[in-house]
Design an enzyme around this catalytic site. Structure first.
Site, mmCIF file in Angstrom:
data_model
loop_
_atom_site.group_PDB
_atom_site.id
_atom_site.type_symbol
_atom_site.label_atom_id
_atom_site.label_comp_id
_atom_site.label_asym_id
_atom_site.label_seq_id
_atom_site.Cartn_x
_atom_site.Cartn_y
_atom_site.Cartn_z
ATOM 1 N N GLY A 264 0.825 -1.206 0.000
ATOM 2 C CA GLY A 264 0.000 0.000 0.000
ATOM 3 C C GLY A 264 0.861 1.258 0.000
ATOM 4 O O GLY A 264 1.763 1.399 0.820
ATOM 5 N N ASN B 142 -7.277 1.176 -2.433
ATOM 6 C CA ASN B 142 -7.605 0.604 -1.128
ATOM 7 C C ASN B 142 -8.471 1.624 -0.395
ATOM 8 O O ASN B 142 -7.992 2.686 -0.021
ATOM 9 C CB ASN B 142 -6.306 0.326 -0.360
ATOM 10 C CG ASN B 142 -6.565 -0.142 1.062
ATOM 11 O OD1 ASN B 142 -7.698 -0.443 1.437
ATOM 12 N ND2 ASN B 142 -5.516 -0.195 1.863
ATOM 13 N N ILE C 146 -0.670 -3.318 10.426
ATOM 14 C CA ILE C 146 0.604 -2.707 10.006
ATOM 15 C C ILE C 146 0.467 -1.181 9.952
ATOM 16 O O ILE C 146 1.377 -0.456 10.322
ATOM 17 C CB ILE C 146 1.029 -3.243 8.611
ATOM 18 C CG1 ILE C 146 1.059 -4.777 8.579
ATOM 19 C CG2 ILE C 146 2.361 -2.636 8.172
ATOM 20 C CD1 ILE C 146 2.103 -5.446 9.395
ATOM 21 N N ASN D 27 -10.783 -7.372 1.001
ATOM 22 C CA ASN D 27 -9.759 -6.906 1.922
ATOM 23 C C ASN D 27 -9.952 -7.672 3.243
ATOM 24 O O ASN D 27 -10.798 -8.559 3.324
ATOM 25 C CB ASN D 27 -9.898 -5.389 2.129
ATOM 26 C CG ASN D 27 -8.553 -4.740 2.391
ATOM 27 O OD1 ASN D 27 -7.744 -5.277 3.160
ATOM 28 N ND2 ASN D 27 -8.294 -3.611 1.770
ATOM 29 N N ASN E 217 -1.087 -0.359 -5.250
ATOM 30 C CA ASN E 217 -2.200 -0.233 -4.308
ATOM 31 C C ASN E 217 -2.048 1.104 -3.586
ATOM 32 O O ASN E 217 -1.012 1.371 -2.984
ATOM 33 C CB ASN E 217 -2.105 -1.424 -3.340
ATOM 34 C CG ASN E 217 -3.145 -1.417 -2.241
ATOM 35 O OD1 ASN E 217 -2.989 -0.738 -1.239
ATOM 36 N ND2 ASN E 217 -4.192 -2.194 -2.413
ATOM 37 N N GLY F 8 -8.744 -13.825 -0.643
ATOM 38 C CA GLY F 8 -9.200 -14.041 0.729
ATOM 39 C C GLY F 8 -9.018 -15.512 1.065
ATOM 40 O O GLY F 8 -9.843 -16.347 0.699
ATOM 41 N N LYS G 180 -10.761 -1.992 -4.669
ATOM 42 C CA LYS G 180 -10.701 -3.133 -3.746
ATOM 43 C C LYS G 180 -11.787 -3.008 -2.703
ATOM 44 O O LYS G 180 -11.794 -2.070 -1.898
ATOM 45 C CB LYS G 180 -9.313 -3.184 -3.097
ATOM 46 C CG LYS G 180 -9.138 -4.397 -2.199
ATOM 47 C CD LYS G 180 -7.681 -4.602 -1.886
ATOM 48 C CE LYS G 180 -7.417 -5.793 -1.017
ATOM 49 N NZ LYS G 180 -5.989 -6.010 -0.819
ATOM 50 N N CYS H 42 -9.624 2.684 4.523
ATOM 51 C CA CYS H 42 -8.916 3.555 5.463
ATOM 52 C C CYS H 42 -9.771 4.787 5.703
ATOM 53 O O CYS H 42 -10.572 5.175 4.856
ATOM 54 C CB CYS H 42 -7.543 3.936 4.920
ATOM 55 S SG CYS H 42 -7.550 4.335 3.189
HETATM 56 C C1 LIG Z 1 0.288 -8.095 6.550
HETATM 57 C C2 LIG Z 1 -0.786 -7.645 5.612
HETATM 58 C C3 LIG Z 1 -0.715 -6.369 5.036
HETATM 59 C C4 LIG Z 1 -1.705 -5.923 4.152
HETATM 60 N N1 LIG Z 1 -1.598 -4.675 3.582
HETATM 61 C C5 LIG Z 1 -2.535 -4.264 2.682
HETATM 62 C C6 LIG Z 1 -2.414 -3.001 2.022
HETATM 63 O O1 LIG Z 1 -1.450 -2.265 2.213
HETATM 64 N N2 LIG Z 1 -3.397 -2.635 1.148
HETATM 65 C C7 LIG Z 1 -4.474 -3.440 0.879
HETATM 66 O O2 LIG Z 1 -5.343 -3.075 0.076
HETATM 67 N N3 LIG Z 1 -4.596 -4.653 1.467
HETATM 68 C C8 LIG Z 1 -3.665 -5.082 2.345
HETATM 69 N N4 LIG Z 1 -3.785 -6.332 2.937
HETATM 70 C C9 LIG Z 1 -4.938 -7.204 2.588
HETATM 71 C C10 LIG Z 1 -4.542 -8.260 1.539
HETATM 72 O O3 LIG Z 1 -4.094 -7.668 0.345
HETATM 73 C C11 LIG Z 1 -5.737 -9.207 1.239
HETATM 74 O O4 LIG Z 1 -6.800 -8.456 0.697
HETATM 75 C C12 LIG Z 1 -6.238 -9.933 2.473
HETATM 76 O O5 LIG Z 1 -5.165 -10.294 3.320
HETATM 77 C C13 LIG Z 1 -7.051 -11.195 2.130
HETATM 78 O O6 LIG Z 1 -6.286 -12.151 1.427
HETATM 79 P P1 LIG Z 1 -5.485 -13.365 2.147
HETATM 80 O O7 LIG Z 1 -6.440 -14.021 3.094
HETATM 81 O O8 LIG Z 1 -5.054 -14.249 1.023
HETATM 82 O O9 LIG Z 1 -4.323 -12.757 2.865
HETATM 83 C C14 LIG Z 1 -2.806 -6.787 3.840
HETATM 84 C C15 LIG Z 1 -2.870 -8.065 4.413
HETATM 85 C C16 LIG Z 1 -1.885 -8.499 5.287
HETATM 86 C C17 LIG Z 1 -1.994 -9.901 5.875
#
Ligand SMILES: Cc1cc2nc3c(=O)[nH]c(=O)nc-3n(C[C@H](O)[C@H](O)[C@H](O)COP(=O)(O)O)c2cc1C
Length: 311
Positions: free
Chosen positions: A54, A134, A79, A199, A107, A250, A172, A137
């Site tokens: 991001g 994204n 984070i 997300n 992103n 997800g 997203k 927020c």
């Molecule tokens: C450590 C971490 C950091 C993430 N940072 C962002 C981000 O900066 N921007 C965003 O849109 N989603 C962020 N996400 C969400 C992921 O891109 C994803 O949408 C979400 O984790 C679901 O997928 P997953 O279950 O395969 O991880 C983050 C997820 C994790 C675990």
């Protein structure tokens, strides 16, 4: 990318809103750095794209305190969008990661609608394949409402980004809403070229010994296999309601999970948390998809998109 590799993945070639992808397997933002960190484990050019960390207008330190905790079949993170800021990304990171031949999808997060426009314009440069918005927020200007839970605010963000870039714009979707279909339709009507979902789900953990929340931010985003059923249900609902392509994500951690998302209506998938457990998981997913199509005598991954049998 070698010719052998291209032929091996011939059935997986995909085009989403003009973005040519060698495979429909991408990596989710925040879970795969800028891609380069995984170059020893993954042939990055084989991915459909890397949705990078991001990015915000100014550099961000992220949240204080504990930022990650494991939970049953998943994890929670807060984070807080730690990143070097868009200027450093453009000057240092983008030229460096250009060598890997991958689609770089940036992103972005803003704290006002206008900020999304500024970021979209700054990123309308060679080497960027698309922008992913994204909206999970808070909008500081409008008193902390989250863009991602208000259809009008999310649509305004899409319109502003579209005004400032010629790149495909991906919105997203946040799962932290009562009606994801209303959100999806509002964003499609506002001009989003692609929708990505989901997300993280907002969650919380309390340490019973200290009687305090585990995470420094009190709440965090839940991700990983435990959210897959929710994500799949939302992809299925949204796919039936919109015409734009969907990137489903997800909890995807194996090729079988990915197949479920395609059947539910996703044209591509993104892998997030699973990269932490197995940095090469995306390559295994591509191999599994190739085998699945071959065994069923299918010519293209698009042949299974939305093909879940109901009734
Ligand atoms: C450590 C971490 C950091 C993430 N940072 C962002 C981000 O900066 N921007 C965003 O849109 N989603 C962020 N996400 C969400 C992921 O891109 C994803 O949408 C979400 O984790 C679901 O997928 P997953 O279950 O395969 O991880 C983050 C997820 C994790 C675990």
């Amino acid at each position: 990318m070698s010719q052998v590799m291209q032929e091996k993945d011939a059935k997986l070639h995909t085009n989403l809103a003009g973005i040519a992808m060698n495979t429909p397997v991408l990596t989710a933002s925040g879970t795969f750095g800028f891609g380069e960190e995984f170059a020893d484990f993954v042939d990055l050019s084989r991915l459909g794209g890397v949705m990078v960390k991001g990015t915000t207008l100014k550099p961000r330190r992220g949240n204080d305190g504990v930022r990650i905790t494991e939970s049953p079949m998943g994890m929670m993170n807060c984070i807080g969008l730690e990143n070097p800021g868009v200027e450093v990304f453009l000057k240092d990171t983008l030229p460096r990661i250009g060598q890997y031949g991958m689609n770089v999808i940036v992103n972005i997060s803003g704290s006002t609608v206008e900020e999304y426009g500024v970021l979209a314009e700054m990123l309308d440069v060679e080497g960027v394949a698309a922008i992913e918005l994204n909206v999970s927020c808070p909008n500081v200007k409008e008193g902390g409402i989250v863009f991602g839970t208000d259809p009008k605010a999310a649509a305004a963000v899409v319109r502003e980004a579209k005004k400032h870039t010629k790149k495909p714009v991906i919105l997203k979707l946040s799962p932290n809403v009562t009606d994801i279909v209303t959100m999806a339709k509002a964003c499609e009507d506002a001009g989003a070229d692609i929708l990505s979902l989901i997300n993280t789900l907002m969650g919380m953990e309390i340490n019973i010994h200290t009687q305090r929340p585990t995470l420094g931010n009190i709440t965090g985003g839940l991700s990983g296999p435990c959210i897959k059923p929710v994500a799949l249900r939302m992809v299925w609902q949204v796919a039936r309601a919109v015409k734009v392509p969907i990137i489903g994500m997800g909890g995807i951690s194996c090729w079988e999970d990915a197949v479920e998302f395609f059947l539910a209506g996703a044209s591509a998938v993104a892998v997030g948390t699973a990269n932490f457990a197995d940095p090469a998981v995306t390559m295994k997913i591509c191999d599994g998809l190739n085998d699945y199509l071959a065994k069923r005598n299918l010519g293209s991954i698009q042949d299974i998109v939305g093909k879940v049998q109901i009734g």
